[in-house]
Write a protein that holds these residues in place. Structure first.
Motif, PDB file in Angstrom:
ATOM      1  N   MET A   1     -12.251  11.565 -19.789  1.00 32.36           N
ATOM      2  CA  MET A   1     -11.981  10.364 -19.246  1.00 32.36           C
ATOM      3  C   MET A   1     -12.496  10.810 -17.953  1.00 32.36           C
ATOM      4  N   ASP A   2     -13.241   9.492 -17.569  1.00 31.99           N
ATOM      5  CA  ASP A   2     -13.965   9.506 -16.530  1.00 31.99           C
ATOM      6  C   ASP A   2     -13.695   9.323 -15.310  1.00 31.99           C
ATOM      7  N   LYS A   3     -13.526   9.934 -14.629  1.00 31.80           N
ATOM      8  CA  LYS A   3     -12.857   9.925 -13.186  1.00 31.80           C
ATOM      9  C   LYS A   3     -13.628   9.073 -12.107  1.00 31.80           C
ATOM     10  N   ARG A   4     -14.019   8.194 -12.984  1.00 29.88           N
ATOM     11  CA  ARG A   4     -13.922   6.600 -12.228  1.00 29.88           C
ATOM     12  C   ARG A   4     -13.093   5.495 -12.248  1.00 29.88           C
ATOM     13  N   ILE A   5     -12.187   5.797 -13.237  1.00 28.63           N
ATOM     14  CA  ILE A   5     -11.748   4.837 -14.656  1.00 28.63           C
ATOM     15  C   ILE A   5      -9.758   5.075 -13.329  1.00 28.63           C
ATOM     16  N   LYS A   6      -9.420   4.250 -12.719  1.00 22.26           N
ATOM     17  CA  LYS A   6      -8.668   4.043 -11.980  1.00 22.26           C
ATOM     18  C   LYS A   6      -7.172   2.752 -12.734  1.00 22.26           C
ATOM     19  N   LEU A   7      -6.029   3.445 -11.785  1.00 26.27           N
ATOM     20  CA  LEU A   7      -5.184   2.205 -12.364  1.00 26.27           C
ATOM     21  C   LEU A   7      -4.350   2.075 -11.094  1.00 26.27           C
ATOM     22  N   GLN A   8      -3.525   0.425 -11.375  1.00 26.22           N
ATOM     23  CA  GLN A   8      -3.468   0.191 -10.449  1.00 26.22           C
ATOM     24  C   GLN A   8      -2.159  -0.823 -10.869  1.00 26.22           C
ATOM     25  N   GLN A   9      -0.576  -1.160 -10.455  1.00 24.14           N
ATOM     26  CA  GLN A   9      -0.447  -1.997 -10.605  1.00 24.14           C
ATOM     27  C   GLN A   9       0.433  -3.598  -9.669  1.00 24.14           C
ATOM     28  N   GLY A  10      -0.221  -4.222  -9.797  1.00 25.59           N
ATOM     29  CA  GLY A  10      -0.792  -5.653  -9.513  1.00 25.59           C
ATOM     30  C   GLY A  10      -1.127  -6.870  -8.599  1.00 25.59           C
ATOM     31  N   ASP A  11      -1.143  -7.206  -8.299  1.00 25.24           N
ATOM     32  CA  ASP A  11      -1.846  -8.124  -8.351  1.00 25.24           C
ATOM     33  C   ASP A  11      -3.458  -8.377  -7.876  1.00 25.24           C
ATOM     34  N   ILE A  12      -4.501  -8.983  -9.222  1.00 27.55           N
ATOM     35  CA  ILE A  12      -5.691  -8.972  -8.948  1.00 27.55           C
ATOM     36  C   ILE A  12      -6.116  -9.332  -7.981  1.00 27.55           C
ATOM     37  N   THR A  13      -5.849 -10.697  -7.707  1.00 27.96           N
ATOM     38  CA  THR A  13      -6.198 -11.640  -6.312  1.00 27.96           C
ATOM     39  C   THR A  13      -6.141 -10.960  -5.284  1.00 27.96           C
ATOM     40  N   LYS A  14      -5.499  -9.727  -4.591  1.00 28.81           N
ATOM     41  CA  LYS A  14      -5.223  -9.471  -3.579  1.00 28.81           C
ATOM     42  C   LYS A  14      -6.407  -7.852  -3.570  1.00 28.81           C
ATOM     43  N   LEU A  15      -7.514  -8.166  -4.876  1.00 24.45           N
ATOM     44  CA  LEU A  15      -7.363  -6.572  -4.648  1.00 24.45           C
ATOM     45  C   LEU A  15      -9.628  -6.499  -3.131  1.00 24.45           C
ATOM     46  N   ASN A  16      -9.778  -5.658  -2.907  1.00 29.28           N
ATOM     47  CA  ASN A  16     -10.932  -6.011  -2.174  1.00 29.28           C
ATOM     48  C   ASN A  16     -11.563  -4.614  -2.995  1.00 29.28           C
ATOM     49  N   VAL A  17     -12.467  -5.219  -3.352  1.00 26.21           N
ATOM     50  CA  VAL A  17     -13.664  -5.032  -4.649  1.00 26.21           C
ATOM     51  C   VAL A  17     -15.102  -5.799  -4.743  1.00 26.21           C
ATOM     52  N   ASP A  18     -15.288  -4.636  -5.615  1.00 26.25           N
ATOM     53  CA  ASP A  18     -17.098  -5.888  -5.503  1.00 26.25           C
ATOM     54  C   ASP A  18     -16.809  -7.053  -6.331  1.00 26.25           C
ATOM     55  N   ALA A  19     -16.268  -7.401  -7.644  1.00 24.69           N
ATOM     56  CA  ALA A  19     -16.116  -8.261  -8.725  1.00 24.69           C
ATOM     57  C   ALA A  19     -14.439  -7.860  -9.039  1.00 24.69           C
ATOM     58  N   ILE A  20     -12.820  -8.867  -9.195  1.00 25.46           N
ATOM     59  CA  ILE A  20     -12.618  -8.533 -10.357  1.00 25.46           C
ATOM     60  C   ILE A  20     -13.080  -9.545 -11.566  1.00 25.46           C
ATOM     61  N   VAL A  21     -12.488  -8.867 -12.690  1.00 28.91           N
ATOM     62  CA  VAL A  21     -12.897  -9.893 -13.710  1.00 28.91           C
ATOM     63  C   VAL A  21     -11.742 -10.704 -13.722  1.00 28.91           C
ATOM     64  N   ASN A  22     -12.089 -10.985 -14.614  1.00 27.81           N
ATOM     65  CA  ASN A  22     -10.773 -13.117 -14.825  1.00 27.81           C
ATOM     66  C   ASN A  22     -10.883 -13.421 -16.423  1.00 27.81           C
ATOM     67  N   ALA A  23      -9.969 -12.908 -17.033  1.00 26.42           N
ATOM     68  CA  ALA A  23      -9.582 -13.299 -18.424  1.00 26.42           C
ATOM     69  C   ALA A  23      -9.411 -15.452 -18.148  1.00 26.42           C
ATOM     70  N   ALA A  24     -10.221 -15.533 -18.846  1.00 25.29           N
ATOM     71  CA  ALA A  24     -11.033 -16.905 -18.732  1.00 25.29           C
ATOM     72  C   ALA A  24     -10.812 -17.524 -19.494  1.00 25.29           C
ATOM     73  N   ASN A  25     -10.477 -18.682 -20.089  1.00 19.17           N
ATOM     74  CA  ASN A  25     -10.791 -19.545 -21.358  1.00 19.17           C
ATOM     75  C   ASN A  25     -12.226 -20.164 -21.515  1.00 19.17           C
ATOM     76  N   THR A  26     -13.121 -20.719 -23.032  1.00 17.08           N
ATOM     77  CA  THR A  26     -13.958 -20.657 -23.316  1.00 17.08           C
ATOM     78  C   THR A  26     -14.623 -22.180 -22.730  1.00 17.08           C
ATOM     79  N   SER A  27     -13.573 -22.803 -21.593  1.00 24.86           N
ATOM     80  CA  SER A  27     -13.937 -24.119 -21.206  1.00 24.86           C
ATOM     81  C   SER A  27     -14.280 -23.551 -19.393  1.00 24.86           C
TER      82      SER A  27
END
Length: 177
Positions: free
Chosen positions: A1-27
């Motif tokens: 397993m790649d050591k760059r993969i991390k796991l967290q529990q919480g609110d994605i909107t609070k993360l200080n990362v370059d990008a968050i991924v949104n589970a969007a809908n087609t619209s």
């Protein structure tokens, strides 16, 4: 397993990362779950950019991804990807879900993104079985990272205990091999 993969529990909107991924809908116009939370936290700028993308290309097909800025979020960017709706796995849903992760990561590389966080795509109102979705997410991201050095960190951020435990189990089992 790649050591760059991390796991967290919480609110994605609070993360200080370059990008968050949104589970969007087609619209791309926001919705429930993580999509609604990201649009609410990120503000009107994200919606305006989604509308511009829609006007240009007419939404986002399942398995594909588009990028906007992060608006009011700590993240600089939001990558919007459209996960498949589960209907028993008879319509290529597994491959479409894997494409969500691959296409999001490719967009990240194209935009010089080093740190990215994924929610549990398609496991909410789209009813993708959580254990299958976690396995696809982990193996797809791990495989992708084997051929890519530019991404420094991928975080799987789980909102609920059930998904967190599934990912924790997958990541610890795979590390042992």
């Amino acid at each position: 397993m790649d050591k760059r993969i991390k796991l967290q529990q919480g609110d994605i909107t609070k993360l200080n990362v370059d990008a968050i991924v949104n589970a969007a809908n087609t619209s791309l116009l926001g919705g429930g779950g993580v999509d609604g939370a990201i649009h609410r936290a990120g503000g009107k700028q994200i919606l305006d950019e989604c509308i511009a993308i829609r006007n240009k290309q007419g939404g986002c097909p399942t398995g594909e991804a588009v990028i906007t800025t992060g608006g009011n979020l700590p993240a600089k960017y939001v990558i919007h990807t459209v996960g498949p709706v589960w209907n028993g796995g008879k319509s290529n849903q597994r491959e479409l879900l894997a494409n969500c992760y691959r296409n999001s990561l490719n967009l990240a590389i194209d935009n010089h993104i080093k740190t990215i966080a994924f929610p549990n795509i398609s496991t909410g109102i789209y009813h993708f079985p959580k254990s299958d979705a976690a396995e696809i997410a982990v193996s797809t991201v791990n495989d992708f990272l084997q051929n890519n050095e530019t991404i420094e960190e991928v975080i799987f951020i789980c909102f609920d205990d059930e998904n967190y435990k599934l990912y924790e189990n997958l990541l610890s089992t795979k590390k042992a091999h």
